[in-house]
Design a protein around this motif. Structure first.
Motif, PDB file in Angstrom:
ATOM      1  N   GLU A 121      -7.509   8.464   0.567  1.00 24.62           N
ATOM      2  CA  GLU A 121      -7.376   9.601   1.480  1.00 24.62           C
ATOM      3  C   GLU A 121      -5.901   9.928   1.713  1.00 24.62           C
ATOM      4  N   ALA A 122      -5.088   8.876   1.869  1.00 20.71           N
ATOM      5  CA  ALA A 122      -3.661   9.092   2.119  1.00 20.71           C
ATOM      6  C   ALA A 122      -2.998   9.817   0.947  1.00 20.71           C
ATOM      7  N   VAL A 123      -3.390   9.441  -0.293  1.00 20.07           N
ATOM      8  CA  VAL A 123      -2.834  10.113  -1.479  1.00 20.07           C
ATOM      9  C   VAL A 123      -3.149  11.611  -1.417  1.00 20.07           C
ATOM     10  N   GLY A 124      -4.376  11.920  -1.026  1.00 24.10           N
ATOM     11  CA  GLY A 124      -4.788  13.321  -0.948  1.00 24.10           C
ATOM     12  C   GLY A 124      -4.069  14.100   0.145  1.00 24.10           C
ATOM     13  N   ARG A 125      -3.549  13.385   1.158  1.00 19.92           N
ATOM     14  CA  ARG A 125      -2.880  14.059   2.267  1.00 19.92           C
ATOM     15  C   ARG A 125      -1.424  14.405   1.965  1.00 19.92           C
ATOM     16  N   LEU A 150       0.834  -1.201   0.000  1.00 21.61           N
ATOM     17  CA  LEU A 150       0.000   0.000   0.000  1.00 21.61           C
ATOM     18  C   LEU A 150       0.875   1.260   0.000  1.00 21.61           C
ATOM     19  N   ALA A 151       2.017   1.168   0.666  1.00 30.61           N
ATOM     20  CA  ALA A 151       2.951   2.298   0.651  1.00 30.61           C
ATOM     21  C   ALA A 151       3.445   2.545  -0.771  1.00 30.61           C
ATOM     22  N   ILE A 152       3.710   1.449  -1.504  1.00 36.52           N
ATOM     23  CA  ILE A 152       4.177   1.570  -2.892  1.00 36.52           C
ATOM     24  C   ILE A 152       3.088   2.189  -3.770  1.00 36.52           C
ATOM     25  N   GLU A 153       1.840   1.709  -3.576  1.00 34.70           N
ATOM     26  CA  GLU A 153       0.717   2.265  -4.354  1.00 34.70           C
ATOM     27  C   GLU A 153       0.547   3.762  -4.075  1.00 34.70           C
ATOM     28  N   LEU A 154       0.625   4.109  -2.797  1.00 39.48           N
ATOM     29  CA  LEU A 154       0.476   5.507  -2.384  1.00 39.48           C
ATOM     30  C   LEU A 154       1.542   6.384  -3.036  1.00 39.48           C
TER      31      LEU A 154
END
Lengths: 384, 384
Positions: free
Chosen positions: A303-307, A195-199
Motif C-alpha cells: 500500500e505504501a508503494v502505491g501511495r 521496509l523503508a529501503i524496500e519501499l
C-alpha cells in the motif's frame, strides 16, 4: 482550556528522570518532555518546582540531589541516586498541591506512603511486563496519562491522553521538497529501516536514512549492504540544522514500524516542516497522522508503494497546520491542565472496574501496547 | 533489661528481606535474624507484625505481598517486588509505634516520606561504598544498630551494637572432641580456607572443611589440590545434625579471615557446642571470642600454629557458657528492647557530629569496616 478555572499559583512538583539533565543536550526523550511541561506550566503562571539533575536548566525553581545525569557520570550508583531523587520530592510532598511524575513506576511506590497531594503520572512507556504489577498495586494512589490512545494498558484507568508536543517555530517549513524519502530512527528491526529501503527501491525513489545502530547485527545484515550513496544514502546521527534540513527536504518521512509506536516525536517534527508521513497502521500512527491529509496510514508495504505517487498532492501547509493545532507544546500544556483539574476535583483515583480487574489477571504477554524489552514468555505466569 | 519499662503491647512492624522466606530453610542470614527477632519480641509480649514473603512462618501477624522468596522464583522481578514489599509497610506506617528494618538502605528512602513512627535499622552489612550515600542522606530519619562494634561506619551515629544470637539449646555440647580442626564458610579468599589448610599442615593436625564454592577459581586452585580425604577432608555443604556434629567434634573452629568479619554466626555456633575458635585478629572476632578463654585471637598464621597445642587447655564448658551469657537470642532481644526504648525516648535521631560529617566527606574506600563487593577505587571520588 477555554473558560476553565485558572490554575495560576498552583504549587506543582514535577519529577523528571535523572538519566540526563532536563532538558537533555541530545538524546533523553522523557527528560525533554518533562522539561517542556515544566516550562509550559511556568509560562501559564503555575508555581512549579522541577526535581531534576543539578546540571538542569529551568525558569522556575530547580531542586536536585543528583548532581549530573546518570549517563554522564558512570561512577554514580543509579539505584541509590534514583531512590534519593524520588525521596527528596516525597519528603516535601506536603508542600505541593499536585505532583506530576515522569519517572516511571518507582515513585508510585513512594507515593503509597503519603496521603497527599494528588499524584499524576505520565506513562512514557512500559519497559517490561512485570512493571505492570507495580502500576496495578499503586493505581489507587496515582492518576495516569498516556501519550497516545494506543499505548494504554487495559488494566489501568486513564485521566487523559496527553500527546507530546513540539514548538513548530523550531522547525523550518519547506514548501518545495526534494526528490527523496527520509527515514530517521534507531536501526532496530522494530523501526523498519529495512521496509523503508524496500519501499524506496520498489517506488523508484531515492532514500536518505539517519539514525544510530541500536541492533548492530541487524544494521550489518539488513541495512548496510543496501547503502550505495545514491539510491540509499546513510547520514548517521543528525542533529539541529542538519536534522531540520533532512526532514524538511523530504517528500515524506517513512515510518513503517513492525511494533506499535507509543507516540513518535519524529512524526510531528516532520509534519512541522511540512513533510507528510508514510506510516504503518499500528500503535499511535493513526492518531498522529491524518490519513490522506498529512500523510498515509498504510496497512502494508504494498500500500505504501502505491501511495508514493500521491505524495505531491498532499498540502504541506496542512501538515504544519496539523502540528500547530494539535501537537504544539501549548496544546500539550492545555491537555495537562485539564488533567490536573480532573485530578484535583476527584482527589483520589477511581477504583478499578471489573473489566480492568479482568485485564490485570490476564497474561502480560498478550497486550495491545508495546514493551521496550519483551522477554520470552515464561512457561508459568510470573507473580508479584 | 532489668527494671526498665516493659514494652509489652508495643506495636512493632518488622521488615524482613524477601530473598528467602523468614525463617529460611537453608541459607538466608538476614531473614534468619529478622525471624529470630520477630519471634523473640512476640514472646516478650510485643504486638509484632512481620512483613516477609508469603511462605514465611511467624507466631504473630504475617503481612506479605511477595508470595515466595525472590531466589525461589526467578520469574519475579526483584526491583518491583522489593519496592512493593517496602511500600506495603510504609503505607501502613501510622499504625505502628516503631518500625524495625532489616532490609538495608532502600526502606530508609521511603521513610523520608513519612514522619512517624520512629525507625530502627539493623545494618547487617554494607554491600558497597556508594550505599553509604543513602545511609547518610536518610540518617535524620532512622536510628541504626550495628551487629558488632567493628562493623560501624564512622560517619553514622549508632543506638547500640545488637549482636546476633543463637539458641544454645539447638547445639549439642561436646565435652570430648575429636582430633581435628574444622573450617566452615564459603570458599572465597576472604574466608581464608587456604590459611586453615596451611595452619593444619604446619600444626600436623587433621582438617575438615565444609562450605560451598563461592569463588570457583579460588576453590579449584587454592583448595581442591590439598584435599586428600585424610589430612584435609572436604565435606561440601553441611546442615542440621551433620553441621552440629562437625562443629561439636572439632578441637577448634579455624576462622583466619583476610577481610574483617562483620559478626560471624558460625563462631557462636561452634562455641555453643563447646568448641573454641582460632580466629584472625580483625573485624568482630576480638569482640566475639574471649581471647585465651573461648579461643585465641591470632595476629598471624604463625601465632595460630603456636596456639594449637594449647587448645585442650581451654574449658569447653566456658565456651558454651559464653554463648549463653552473651550471644543467646534472649540477650539479642534484650539489646533490641534497650535500643527501642532509646529510640522511643528520643523520637528523632540526633544530628551528626562534626567528626561524623568529616568522615562522610572522606573517601569511602578508606574505611575500617568491610564491604561485600569492594569495587576498584575510581580515579575520582564518586558522587551521590
Amino acid at each position: 482550556m477555554s473558560g476553565e478555572t485558572s490554575l495560576a499559583g498552583l504549587k506543582v512538583a514535577l519529577l523528571s528522570p535523572v538519566s540526563w539533565p532536563s532538558p537533555p543536550a541530545g538524546y533523553g526523550p522523557w527528560e525533554q518532555v518533562a522539561s517542556d511541561v515544566a516550562e509550559g506550566l511556568f509560562r501559564r503562571g503555575l508555581d512549579v518546582t522541577l526535581f531534576a539533575t543539578g546540571n538542569s536548566r529551568f525558569s522556575g525553581r530547580l531542586e536536585a540531589v543528583v548532581p549530573v545525569g546518570l549517563n554522564e557520570d558512570p561512577d554514580q550508583n543509579a539505584d541509590v541516586a534514583i531512590a534519593l531523587h524520588i525521596a527528596h520530592l516525597f519528603e516535601r510532598a506536603g508542600e505541593f498541591d499536585l505532583i506530576h511524575n515522569h519517572l516511571d513506576w518507582k515513585p508510585l511506590t513512594y507515593a503509597l506512603a503519603t496521603t497527599a497531594p494528588p499524584l499524576v503520572t505520565t506513562i512514557h512507556g512500559f519497559s517490561a511486563p512485570p512493571i505492570l504489577g507495580a502500576y496495578y498495586a499503586a493505581a489507587r494512589r496515582s492518576f495516569f496519562c498516556s501519550i497516545s490512545d494506543a499505548d494504554r494498558d487495559p488494566g489501568l484507568a486513564y485521566l487523559a491522553t496527553t500527546y507530546n508536543g513540539v514548538d513548530p517555530a523550531k522547525f523550518t517549513f519547506v514548501e518545495q521538497p526534494g526528490e527523496y524519502l527520509a527515514f530517521m530512527a534507531r536501526f532496530h528491526p522494530e523501526k523498519g529501516a529495512h521496509l523503508a529501503i524496500e519501499l524506496a527501491r520498489r517506488a523508484g525513489i531515492r532514500l536518505k536514512i539517519a539514525g544510530i545502530p541500536h541492533d548492530r547485527a541487524y544494521f550489518d545484515e539488513a541495512i548496510a549492504p543496501h547503502v550505495d550513496g545514491d539510491a540509499v544514502q546513510l547520514l548517521g546521527e543528525v542533529r539541529g540544522a542538519e536534522r531540520d534540513a533532512l526532514l524538511g527536504g523530504a517528500l515524506a518521512l517513512v515510518h513503517l514500524t513492525t511494533r506499535p509506536e507509543r507516540f513518535g516525536l519524529t512524526l510531528i517534527e516532520a509534519m512541522a516542516c511540512g513533510t507528510p508521513v508514510l506510516g504503518a497502521a499500528m500503535g499511535s500512527v493513526p492518531e498522529i497522522v491524518r490519513d490522506g491529509v498529512t500523510g498515509f496510514v498504510c496497512a502494508s508495504v504494498d500500500e505504501a508503494v502505491g501511495r508514493v505517487p500521491q505524495l505531491p498532492s498532499l498540502s504541506r501547509a496542512a501538515c504544519r497546520a496539523h502540528v500547530a493545532a494539535t501537537f504544539s507544546i501549548d496544546r500539550m500544556i492545555d491537555r495537562y491542565l485539564d488533567a490536573y483539574r480532573t485530578a484535583l476535583r476527584l482527589g483520589t483515583p477511581p477504583p478499578p472496574t471489573a473489566e480492568q480487574l479482568r485485564w490485570r489477571a490476564h497474561d502480560w504477554w498478550d497486550r495491545p501496547m508495546a514493551f521496550t524489552d519483551l522477554p520470552p514468555k515464561p512457561a508459568t505466569r510470573p507473580r508479584v
